[in-house]
Write a protein that holds these residues in place. Structure first.
Motif, PDB file in Angstrom:
ATOM      1  N   THR A  22       0.803  -1.293   0.035  1.00  0.00           N
ATOM      2  CA  THR A  22       0.047   0.111   0.035  1.00  0.00           C
ATOM      3  C   THR A  22       0.880   1.320  -0.118  1.00  0.00           C
ATOM      4  O   THR A  22       0.568   2.050  -0.795  1.00  0.00           O
ATOM      5  N   ALA A 125      -9.467  -9.798 -11.410  1.00  0.00           N
ATOM      6  CA  ALA A 125      -9.778  -8.367 -11.295  1.00  0.00           C
ATOM      7  C   ALA A 125      -8.780  -7.391 -12.235  1.00  0.00           C
ATOM      8  O   ALA A 125      -7.742  -7.743 -12.917  1.00  0.00           O
ATOM      9  N   LYS A 126      -9.371  -6.484 -12.431  1.00  0.00           N
ATOM     10  CA  LYS A 126      -8.679  -5.302 -13.368  1.00  0.00           C
ATOM     11  C   LYS A 126      -7.390  -4.683 -12.841  1.00  0.00           C
ATOM     12  O   LYS A 126      -7.366  -4.415 -11.541  1.00  0.00           O
ATOM     13  N   TYR A 128      -5.098  -2.200 -11.271  1.00  0.00           N
ATOM     14  CA  TYR A 128      -5.031  -0.815 -11.088  1.00  0.00           C
ATOM     15  C   TYR A 128      -4.038  -0.135 -11.068  1.00  0.00           C
ATOM     16  O   TYR A 128      -3.810   1.535 -11.013  1.00  0.00           O
ATOM     17  N   THR A 143      -0.697  -4.551  -9.729  1.00  0.00           N
ATOM     18  CA  THR A 143      -1.610  -4.726  -8.567  1.00  0.00           C
ATOM     19  C   THR A 143      -3.063  -4.594  -9.004  1.00  0.00           C
ATOM     20  O   THR A 143      -3.122  -3.421  -9.745  1.00  0.00           O
ATOM     21  N   THR A 144      -4.083  -5.080  -8.661  1.00  0.00           N
ATOM     22  CA  THR A 144      -5.613  -4.977  -9.238  1.00  0.00           C
ATOM     23  C   THR A 144      -6.034  -4.393  -8.104  1.00  0.00           C
ATOM     24  O   THR A 144      -5.855  -4.104  -7.009  1.00  0.00           O
ATOM     25  N   TYR A 145      -7.474  -3.927  -8.575  1.00  0.00           N
ATOM     26  CA  TYR A 145      -8.391  -3.397  -7.699  1.00  0.00           C
ATOM     27  C   TYR A 145      -8.825  -4.621  -6.637  1.00  0.00           C
ATOM     28  O   TYR A 145      -9.027  -5.840  -7.200  1.00  0.00           O
ATOM     29  N   ALA A 146      -9.441  -4.424  -5.747  1.00  0.00           N
ATOM     30  CA  ALA A 146      -9.990  -5.544  -4.751  1.00  0.00           C
ATOM     31  C   ALA A 146     -11.187  -6.226  -5.218  1.00  0.00           C
ATOM     32  O   ALA A 146     -11.954  -5.068  -5.944  1.00  0.00           O
ATOM     33  N   THR A 147     -11.323  -7.106  -5.091  1.00  0.00           N
ATOM     34  CA  THR A 147     -12.427  -7.947  -5.553  1.00  0.00           C
ATOM     35  C   THR A 147     -13.222  -9.001  -4.452  1.00  0.00           C
ATOM     36  O   THR A 147     -12.317  -9.104  -3.727  1.00  0.00           O
ATOM     37  N   ASN A 165     -12.740 -10.175   0.597  1.00  0.00           N
ATOM     38  CA  ASN A 165     -12.242  -8.785  -0.276  1.00  0.00           C
ATOM     39  C   ASN A 165     -10.741  -8.979  -0.394  1.00  0.00           C
ATOM     40  O   ASN A 165     -10.154  -8.561   0.898  1.00  0.00           O
ATOM     41  N   TYR A 167      -6.962  -8.627  -3.013  1.00  0.00           N
ATOM     42  CA  TYR A 167      -6.337  -7.924  -4.340  1.00  0.00           C
ATOM     43  C   TYR A 167      -5.347  -8.775  -4.920  1.00  0.00           C
ATOM     44  O   TYR A 167      -4.804  -9.465  -3.894  1.00  0.00           O
TER      45      TYR A 167
END
Length: 209
Positions: A22, A125-126, A128, A143-147, A165, A167
């Motif tokens: 992060t 996930a897409k 990010y 890194t992806t969006y969280a899903t 949830n 990523y």
């Protein structure tokens, strides 16, 4: 197994904890500012199918990774698709038991129910963010969006839903063509009412010799 993860770290394919990742994503330093040409190069470099063994792991105080349990899944595949989606294929729902604290009564019931499941699901996930992992620009990361992932469970004769949830992150070393992925939980909900904090465990898909 400890030696396995130390060797991977030595070739600059380290898996980072959620807090470190992060921080990296929010960094506005020059090393994370890339041109459109670099973005295209980084994306295309790792596009395609990769494989490895999936392990639940945690970060030790010495910076190395350790297995949480004997759970592992061989021949796992993940793919970076042309539409900027990252997809991990057929993850067993049972392995998500490693995200919970079985020493607590309610969570232990969920853990035991998860261990009995034989279902698998894809996780996709897409992307990010993508860029360089290190200042030497020797490792690329994505890194992806969280899903959300919903898992149906039978506990005490009733049907419940566990929602995780998380990523996906991918690390790719273009010089060695080594690639690995991680799945990091952010929030865990039980029946969309009770929320559990992740226990520091995440999933790693790595190539082993």
């Amino acid at each position: 197994m400890k030696k396995l993860f130390r060797n991977l770290m030595a070739v600059c394919l380290a898996i980072v904890a959620v807090s470190s990742l992060t921080s990296c994503l929010k960094d506005d330093s020059n090393e994370n500012t890339i041109t459109p040409e670099e973005r295209s190069k980084i994306f295309n470099a790792a596009m395609g199918i990769h494989d490895g063994t999936l392990y639940p792991v945690y970060n030790g105080n010495n910076g190395y990774l350790y297995k949480v349990s004997d759970d592992s899944v061989k021949n796992m595949t993940f793919e970076i698709l042309p539409d900027t989606t990252i997809q991990v294929e057929e993850i067993p729902d049972s392995i998500y038991a490693n995200f919970l604290d079985k020493s607590k009564t309610e969570q232990n019931k969920i853990v035991e129910a998860l261990k009995k499941t034989n279902t698998v699901q894809n996780l996709s996930a897409k992307i990010y963010f993508l860029g360089y992992y290190d200042s030497n620009k020797s490792v690329y990361y994505y890194t992806t969006y969280a899903t959300d992932r919903n898992i149906g469970l039978e506990i005490d004769g009733k049907t419940h839903t566990l929602t995780v949830n998380s990523y996906i992150s991918v690390y790719y070393n273009p010089s060695t063509r080594q690639c690995q992925a991680t799945i990091t939980p952010q929030i865990i909900k039980y029946d969309n009412s009770t929320t559990y904090s992740p226990n520091g465990v995440y999933l790693a898909i790595v190539k082993t010799k």
